[in-house]
Design a protein around this motif. Structure first.
Motif, PDB file in Angstrom:
ATOM      1  N   SER A  63       0.836  -1.207   0.000  1.00  0.00           N
ATOM      2  CA  SER A  63       0.000   0.000   0.000  1.00  0.00           C
ATOM      3  C   SER A  63       0.865   1.250   0.000  1.00  0.00           C
ATOM      4  CB  SER A  63      -0.898   0.032   1.235  1.00  0.00           C
ATOM      5  OG  SER A  63      -1.658  -1.120   1.305  1.00  0.00           O
ATOM      6  N   LEU A  98      -6.455   5.950  -4.746  1.00  0.00           N
ATOM      7  CA  LEU A  98      -5.959   6.329  -3.421  1.00  0.00           C
ATOM      8  C   LEU A  98      -7.111   6.787  -2.528  1.00  0.00           C
ATOM      9  CD1 LEU A  98      -3.665   7.245  -1.443  1.00  0.00           C
ATOM     10  CD2 LEU A  98      -3.643   9.400  -2.659  1.00  0.00           C
ATOM     11  N   LEU A 127      -8.393   4.944   0.920  1.00  0.00           N
ATOM     12  CA  LEU A 127      -8.401   5.593   2.237  1.00  0.00           C
ATOM     13  C   LEU A 127      -9.792   5.532   2.867  1.00  0.00           C
ATOM     14  CD1 LEU A 127      -6.122   8.728   1.671  1.00  0.00           C
ATOM     15  CD2 LEU A 127      -5.605   6.671   2.976  1.00  0.00           C
ATOM     16  N   LEU A 168     -10.533   1.891   3.860  1.00  0.00           N
ATOM     17  CA  LEU A 168      -9.707   1.512   5.015  1.00  0.00           C
ATOM     18  C   LEU A 168     -10.260   2.121   6.304  1.00  0.00           C
ATOM     19  CD1 LEU A 168      -6.011   1.757   3.792  1.00  0.00           C
ATOM     20  CD2 LEU A 168      -6.998  -0.165   4.993  1.00  0.00           C
ATOM     21  N   LEU A 169     -10.621   3.396   6.237  1.00  0.00           N
ATOM     22  CA  LEU A 169     -11.138   4.060   7.438  1.00  0.00           C
ATOM     23  C   LEU A 169     -12.573   3.633   7.745  1.00  0.00           C
ATOM     24  CD1 LEU A 169      -9.671   7.640   6.944  1.00  0.00           C
ATOM     25  CD2 LEU A 169      -9.016   5.972   8.674  1.00  0.00           C
ATOM     26  N   GLY A 170     -13.332   3.352   6.698  1.00  0.00           N
ATOM     27  CA  GLY A 170     -14.725   2.958   6.895  1.00  0.00           C
ATOM     28  C   GLY A 170     -14.877   1.577   7.494  1.00  0.00           C
ATOM     29  N   ARG A 171     -13.811   0.786   7.454  1.00  0.00           N
ATOM     30  CA  ARG A 171     -13.886  -0.580   7.972  1.00  0.00           C
ATOM     31  C   ARG A 171     -13.446  -0.687   9.429  1.00  0.00           C
ATOM     32  NH1 ARG A 171     -17.206  -3.301   5.833  1.00  0.00           N
ATOM     33  NH2 ARG A 171     -16.223  -5.230   6.451  1.00  0.00           N
ATOM     34  N   ILE A 172     -13.210   0.469  10.087  1.00  0.00           N
ATOM     35  CA  ILE A 172     -12.807   0.402  11.502  1.00  0.00           C
ATOM     36  C   ILE A 172     -13.654   1.386  12.319  1.00  0.00           C
ATOM     37  CG2 ILE A 172     -10.439  -0.401  11.188  1.00  0.00           C
ATOM     38  CD1 ILE A 172      -9.528   2.521  11.295  1.00  0.00           C
ATOM     39  N   PRO A 173     -13.909   1.061  13.587  1.00  0.00           N
ATOM     40  CA  PRO A 173     -14.711   1.970  14.413  1.00  0.00           C
ATOM     41  C   PRO A 173     -14.081   3.359  14.529  1.00  0.00           C
ATOM     42  CG  PRO A 173     -14.480  -0.161  15.475  1.00  0.00           C
ATOM     43  CD  PRO A 173     -13.578  -0.175  14.283  1.00  0.00           C
ATOM     44  N   ALA A 174     -12.740   3.432  14.517  1.00  0.00           N
ATOM     45  CA  ALA A 174     -12.063   4.729  14.631  1.00  0.00           C
ATOM     46  C   ALA A 174     -12.478   5.647  13.480  1.00  0.00           C
ATOM     47  CB  ALA A 174     -10.552   4.534  14.628  1.00  0.00           C
ATOM     48  N   ARG A 233     -15.314   5.633  12.013  1.00  0.00           N
ATOM     49  CA  ARG A 233     -16.676   6.117  12.279  1.00  0.00           C
ATOM     50  C   ARG A 233     -16.640   7.329  13.200  1.00  0.00           C
ATOM     51  NH1 ARG A 233     -19.020   1.906  15.126  1.00  0.00           N
ATOM     52  NH2 ARG A 233     -19.163   3.183  16.981  1.00  0.00           N
ATOM     53  N   GLU A 272     -18.092   5.805   7.065  1.00  0.00           N
ATOM     54  CA  GLU A 272     -18.594   4.417   6.945  1.00  0.00           C
ATOM     55  C   GLU A 272     -19.667   4.325   5.857  1.00  0.00           C
ATOM     56  OE1 GLU A 272     -19.289   6.306   9.577  1.00  0.00           O
ATOM     57  OE2 GLU A 272     -21.217   5.809  10.501  1.00  0.00           O
ATOM     58  N   SER A 292     -13.543  -1.189  20.469  1.00  0.00           N
ATOM     59  CA  SER A 292     -14.629  -0.228  20.406  1.00  0.00           C
ATOM     60  C   SER A 292     -15.853  -0.934  19.832  1.00  0.00           C
ATOM     61  CB  SER A 292     -14.204   0.939  19.502  1.00  0.00           C
ATOM     62  OG  SER A 292     -15.296   1.765  19.237  1.00  0.00           O
ATOM     63  N   ASP A 332     -19.048  -1.871  17.911  1.00  0.00           N
ATOM     64  CA  ASP A 332     -19.486  -1.358  16.613  1.00  0.00           C
ATOM     65  C   ASP A 332     -21.005  -1.275  16.588  1.00  0.00           C
ATOM     66  OD1 ASP A 332     -19.272  -0.572  13.947  1.00  0.00           O
ATOM     67  OD2 ASP A 332     -17.591  -1.925  13.623  1.00  0.00           O
ATOM     68  N   LYS A 364     -14.944  -6.990  10.603  1.00  0.00           N
ATOM     69  CA  LYS A 364     -15.868  -5.868  10.830  1.00  0.00           C
ATOM     70  C   LYS A 364     -17.321  -6.362  10.739  1.00  0.00           C
ATOM     71  CE  LYS A 364     -17.207  -1.363   9.909  1.00  0.00           C
ATOM     72  NZ  LYS A 364     -18.126  -0.921  10.911  1.00  0.00           N
ATOM     73  N   MET A 408     -11.271  -6.012  16.685  1.00  0.00           N
ATOM     74  CA  MET A 408     -11.331  -4.743  15.954  1.00  0.00           C
ATOM     75  C   MET A 408     -10.310  -3.730  16.474  1.00  0.00           C
ATOM     76  SD  MET A 408     -13.205  -4.988  13.416  1.00  0.00           S
ATOM     77  CE  MET A 408     -13.246  -3.310  12.843  1.00  0.00           C
ATOM     78  N   SER A 426      -8.069  -2.000  13.892  1.00  0.00           N
ATOM     79  CA  SER A 426      -8.134  -0.539  13.723  1.00  0.00           C
ATOM     80  C   SER A 426      -6.731   0.043  13.724  1.00  0.00           C
ATOM     81  CB  SER A 426      -8.940   0.089  14.858  1.00  0.00           C
ATOM     82  OG  SER A 426     -10.258  -0.371  14.815  1.00  0.00           O
ATOM     83  N   HIS A 443      -5.019  -0.695  10.454  1.00  0.00           N
ATOM     84  CA  HIS A 443      -5.535   0.152   9.372  1.00  0.00           C
ATOM     85  C   HIS A 443      -4.978   1.572   9.486  1.00  0.00           C
ATOM     86  CE1 HIS A 443      -9.223  -2.072   7.594  1.00  0.00           C
ATOM     87  NE2 HIS A 443      -8.295  -2.920   7.951  1.00  0.00           N
ATOM     88  N   VAL A 487      -2.865   3.618   6.763  1.00  0.00           N
ATOM     89  CA  VAL A 487      -3.281   4.948   6.274  1.00  0.00           C
ATOM     90  C   VAL A 487      -2.142   5.947   6.476  1.00  0.00           C
ATOM     91  CG1 VAL A 487      -4.844   6.883   6.754  1.00  0.00           C
ATOM     92  CG2 VAL A 487      -5.765   4.566   6.550  1.00  0.00           C
ATOM     93  N   ILE A 500       0.492   5.413   3.894  1.00  0.00           N
ATOM     94  CA  ILE A 500       0.036   5.872   2.568  1.00  0.00           C
ATOM     95  C   ILE A 500       0.178   7.399   2.484  1.00  0.00           C
ATOM     96  CG2 ILE A 500      -1.985   6.149   1.079  1.00  0.00           C
ATOM     97  CD1 ILE A 500      -2.927   3.394   2.002  1.00  0.00           C
TER      98      ILE A 500
END
Lengths: 241, 291
Positions: free
Chosen positions: A147, A162, A166, A169-175, A177, A193, B38, B40, B232, B259, B263, B266, B270, B273
């Protein structure tokens, strides 16, 4: 003789394929009063499925024999990787004996080969499972490295890739959200999300469907050529045309 | 200034991947040790699976096909566990089977972790039955459409299916209240859609690995009523279960716990990247400023 060798497999292929296609388009009859045609097709469909499974079992056998032959040859040739071949062969034979003899588990044809306490379950828990988990876990590291090098905004297309990466990647974790939780309800579709789900459900679905339809059309064309006997078929040894 | 930008950009471009490995390992291990997680909430893709089980007629059996091997277990096993918990909490018998050769062991693990430990009152053959693995993939599904006994005359313990109360009233696949395939590849959910869901119009749902999810979204919501994708998806199902059944605590469940480290991983990816693109930007600025 060679004509018979070519024609018989072709006739079998054509008849079986046509029967299977017909059975897919004719509803399975309910009860014994249905017309003979649909009933015969339903029986053929059921029988072919059973034959397929029998052939699949033989494929396991062929695979096993092939594995033994290949690795025995490598050991005999004393190549640089013969040690790995030896490990493969010994592992294969040990697991085969343990499984076939149902060591440690309930005996007999009906005995569950994977019952708790059986040796096969012990091998699964102590060897196979950790090995699978270890190899699969390594993927995370390679994905991270790939990546870092691949997702660069060098052009419009790569920038879109890209951005999508991003968001997903971010939508798949609670953080992720929590990151956009401040966006008010009327604009909730802009939350990360929701955007992630939208990417998967809309652009991804469109692309996937285009691919699936294209592949399906190709498969249909290939099937028609094989049924008609104009596709080169390695099983018959024929040249086709 | 240009030289410095160029130097930083070159360093970022040539960054040894072992640094990425190290940072990722440290962060994931720290997240694992800290136990941070956390809870969900279920999205519109996962919630329908939960709702379907909640609204099944009393005693309607659920077919759970564990179509995966240990390599995909971290993502798919929490789904199997949550579905088992939900089915047993709501009184729906579960019928386990698998299209994967390692399926019997995967089923045993769920039985041991969930049924034996959390539902000691559950009775074999009444509350659940294990048909196990059979070879054939899509052809096996095709054979089971009209009759389970065509390919499974007995369960894995050798008990004839006619003596299994969990399958009373079940002749073929169409008699299940819900079929769920937890799929790591082929054969898996796609084969269930093509050979059972579409043909029999039986409610079908699925779970899949993260990399497999994009290929299943085209089937949602018409051909599959819901899809749990990766850890997830499992965490979302656990969250729905915790909301509907207070006796169930999502925080103790494997997907919700997992998770936290996911998290962290991920966020590290990010960050790298963004770092890589910062290098690209620096290179671009240096070139623009150079005479």
């Amino acid at each position: 003789m060679s004509g018979v060798k070519q024609r018989v497999p072709q006739i079998i292929l054509t008849v079986v394929a046509l029967l299977l296609i017909a059975s897919a388009f004719v509803a399975r009859p309910e009860g014994g009063s249905a017309p003979l045609g649909p009933r015969l097709l339903a029986i053929a469909d059921q029988e072919f499925a059973t034959w397929f499974s029998i052939l699949a079992v033989f494929a396991f056998l062929m695979g096993g024999l092939n594995l033994v032959a290949t690795h025995l040859a490598k050991i005999r040739e004393r190549g640089p990787d013969r040690f790995y071949s030896l490990v493969t062969l010994v592992s294969f034979l040990v697991v085969l004996v343990i499984g076939t003899a149902k060591l440690g588990g309930p005996p007999g044809l009906q005995g569950d080969v994977t019952a708790p306490g059986s040796w096969l379950t012990a091998v699964f828990d102590a060897v196979l499972s950790p090995l699978h988990a270890t190899l699969y876990s390594l993927l995370a590291f390679y994905i991270a490295s790939a990546s870092y090098r691949a997702f660069r905004a060098r052009s419009l297309e790569s920038s879109l890739l890209l951005g999508s990466a991003l968001v997903v990647l971010l939508g798949r974790i609670p953080a992720g959200r929590h990151l956009t939780a401040w966006i008010p309800e009327p604009l909730a579709f802009l939350r990360v999300e929701e955007l992630s789900l939208w990417i998967l459900r809309v652009p991804n679905t469109a692309g996937q469907r285009a691919l699936m339809i294209g592949i399906a059309l190709g498969v249909i064309a290939l099937a028609v050529r094989m049924i008609a006997g104009v596709e080169k078929d390695p099983r018959s040894g024929g040249d086709g045309s | 200034m240009n030289d410095r930008c160029d130097r930083i950009a070159s360093w970022l471009e040539g960054l040894d991947r072992r640094w990425i490995f190290l940072v990722l390992a440290v962060v994931v291990v720290a997240a694992l040790l800290s136990g941070v997680s956390s809870p969900d909430r279920a999205t519109s893709v996962v919630q329908p699976i939960y709702d379907r089980i909640e609204n099944l007629p009393d005693g309607a059996p659920i077919l759970l096909s564990l179509d995966y091997s240990p390599s995909s277990a971290p993502e798919l096993e929490p789904m199997a566990e949550a579905l088992t918990q939900h089915a047993l909490l709501t009184g729906h018998p579960i019928c386990y089977m698998s299209l994967y050769p390692t399926g019997n062991n995967m089923i045993s693990r769920v039985e041991e972790r969930i049924i034996t430990r959390e539902f000691p009152q559950a009775v074999p053959a009444r509350d659940w039955v294990t048909l196990g693995f059979q070879v054939g993939g899509e052809m096996l599904i095709n054979s089971l459409r009209d009759s389970l006994t065509a390919r499974y005359p007995t369960d894995v313990t050798g008990r004839p299916l006619r003596d299994v109360p969990a399958l009373r009233g079940v002749r073929g696949l169409g008699d299940f209240g819900l079929i769920v395939s937890l799929s790591a590849g082929q054969p898996g959910l796609k084969e269930w859609i093509l050979y059972a869901g579409d043909v029999l119009d039986v409610p079908l749902a699925g779970g899949c690995t993260g990399v497999g999810a994009p290929q299943f979204f085209p089937y949602y919501p018409l051909q599959i009523l819901g899809l749990m994708s990766a850890l997830k998806g499992a965490a979302e199902y656990e969250a729905a279960l915790a909301r509907g059944h207070p006796e169930f605590t999502a925080a103790n469940q494997p997907a919700t716990r997992g998770m936290g480290p996911q998290s962290a991983a991920h966020l590290v990816i990010v960050a790298f990247i963004l770092l890589g693109n910062a290098g690209l930007l620096l290179r671009f600025l240096a070139r623009r400023r150079s005479p």
